[in-house]
Motif scaffolding. Structure first.
Motif, PDB file in Angstrom:
ATOM      1  N   THR A  68       0.832   0.172   5.797  1.00  0.00           N
ATOM      2  CA  THR A  68      -0.036   0.538   6.903  1.00  0.00           C
ATOM      3  C   THR A  68       0.322  -0.337   8.101  1.00  0.00           C
ATOM      4  O   THR A  68       0.455  -1.563   7.955  1.00  0.00           O
ATOM      5  N   HIS A  77      -9.301  -4.122   4.195  1.00  0.00           N
ATOM      6  CA  HIS A  77      -8.816  -3.691   2.886  1.00  0.00           C
ATOM      7  C   HIS A  77      -9.572  -4.451   1.800  1.00  0.00           C
ATOM      8  O   HIS A  77      -9.779  -5.658   1.897  1.00  0.00           O
ATOM      9  N   GLU A 105      -9.748   1.269   2.506  1.00  0.00           N
ATOM     10  CA  GLU A 105      -9.354   0.847   3.850  1.00  0.00           C
ATOM     11  C   GLU A 105     -10.409   1.412   4.812  1.00  0.00           C
ATOM     12  O   GLU A 105     -10.452   2.621   5.034  1.00  0.00           O
ATOM     13  N   ASP A 136      -0.899  -8.970   3.573  1.00  0.00           N
ATOM     14  CA  ASP A 136      -1.395  -8.710   4.918  1.00  0.00           C
ATOM     15  C   ASP A 136      -0.503  -9.451   5.903  1.00  0.00           C
ATOM     16  O   ASP A 136      -0.360 -10.680   5.814  1.00  0.00           O
TER      17      ASP A 136
END
Length: 287
Positions: A68, A77, A105, A136
Motif C-alpha cells: 500500500t 493497519h 486498513e 511500515d
C-alpha cells in the motif's frame, strides 16, 4: 541496450472493495488479467469521505504480498497478531501475508483527500507458507532524488535501486525473491526519464497524473492516466511527460513462472491448496 516499448494498454475500471471503498482496478479486474508476478493494482482517489470512510475491515490473506502506497491521507493497519501501524501521506506498507494474516486498513480522517494505491505481488511456492510479516515505511524513509538541478522532475525509490547522476540510490525494500523495483516518478511537461531495468523483469507503468510518451523519441506510443502500460522485454526504459506533465508508478519484478490458483484473498499454486486455505480460515487455523 534494448529500449522497452509499450506492448499493451490495460484501462482501469471503477469498482468497490472493502466496505464499499470506491477505487479503480486495472490488473486483477479478472483472474486472467495478471502480469507475473503482479496479481492486482488498485488506485483510490477521492475528496468525498463517503468514497473511503468505511475502509477495509478485517479480512484474510494467504500466499502473496500486499503493498500500500499513499500519496495523500492517513490509514491505520491492525492485524490479528497484535501489530498496529499508521500509514501517512508519502508512506508505504509492505506486508507479506505468507501462511496467513487477518488485517484491517481503516482511514484515520473524516474529511479531506485520500489518494493511494495497493498492489499484490505473488510469492514463490517455497515461500507461500512462511510466517506473516509487514513493514511500515514512513515517508522520511523513502529517498527522493531530483533528476536535474533546475527542478526537472524527481524520483522516490520505494523498492530496488535508481541510478542518479552522482550515486546509486537504494529504496528501503531490498532482498526479496522477486527483486521488485518500485519508483514514483514526477516529470514536468516534456521532460524525459531514462532508467535501466533487469532484462528478465516483468515491468509496467501506471500514470496517475498527466500522460506519458513511452519508447524512444522516434518511436513512442502515448499512455494516458489511469492505464497500465505493459512494457516489452528490454533493459532500458525511456519515457517523456505529456503537455501537462506526469506522475507515474514504475513497477518491475522477476516473474515466477509458476501456476496460480486464486480464490479472492487466497493465492496458491493448486486448487487443493486453495481449499485448504479456505478450510483453515473457516476453522480459525489460517496461521
Amino acid at each position: 541496450m534494448t529500449t522497452r516499448t509499450l506492448q499493451k494498454i490495460i484501462p482501469s475500471i471503477p469498482v468497490s472493495d472493502g466496505a464499499g471503498v470506491k477505487l479503480r482496478r486495472s490488473l486483477g479486474q479478472s483472474q486472467g488479467l495478471r502480469l507475473d508476478p503482479f496479481l492486482m493494482l488498485d488506485e483510490f482517489a477521492s475528496d468525498d469521505p463517503q468514497d473511503y470512510i468505511a475502509g477495509f475491515p478485517p479480512h484474510p490473506h494467504r500466499g502473496f504480498e500486499t503493498v500500500t502506497y499513499l500519496l495523500e491521507g492517513t490509514f491505520q493497519h491492525e492485524d490479528h497478531l497484535g501489530h498496529r501501524g499508521l500509514l501517512r501521506s508519502g508512506g508505504a506498507q509492505w506486508m507479506t501475508a505468507g501462511r496467513g494474516i487477518i488485517h484491517s486498513e481503516m482511514p484515520q480522517q473524516e474529511s479531506g483527500r485520500v489518494h493511494g494505491f495497493q498492489f499484490w505481488i505473488n510469492l514463490p511456492a517455497r515461500e507461500k507458507m512462511k510466517p506473516a510479516a509487514y513493514r511500515d515505511i514512513q515517508p522520511e524513509e523513502i529517498p527522493q532524488v531530483s533528476l536535474t538541478a533546475d527542478g526537472g522532475g524527481s524520483v522516490r525509490v520505494v523498492a530496488g535501486t535508481f541510478t542518479a547522476p552522482d550515486r546509486v540510490v537504494a529504496g528501503p525494500i531490498q532482498g526479496l525473491s522477486t527483486a521488485p523495483q518500485f519508483l514514483d516518478v514526477r516529470l514536468p511537461a516534456g521532460n524525459r526519464f531514462v532508467h535501466e531495468l533487469p532484462a528478465a523483469h516483468t515491468a509496467f507503468l501506471y500514470p496517475y497524473a498527466g500522460s506519458l510518451q513511452v519508447g524512444a523519441a522516434d518511436d513512442f506510443r502515448p499512455l494516458a492516466a489511469h492505464q497500465v502500460g505493459v512494457l516489452s522485454a528490454g533493459d532500458r526504459l525511456e519515457v517523456a511527460a505529456g503537455p501537462d506533465g506526469a506522475g507515474f508508478l514504475l513497477l518491475a519484478a522477476r516473474p515466477l513462472g509458476e501456476p496460480v490458483a486464486q480464490h479472492g484473498p487466497f493465492v496458491m499454486n493448486t486448487r487443493e491448496e486453495i481449499e485448504q486455505a479456505i478450510a483453515d480460515y473457516q476453522s480459525g487455523h489460517l496461521v
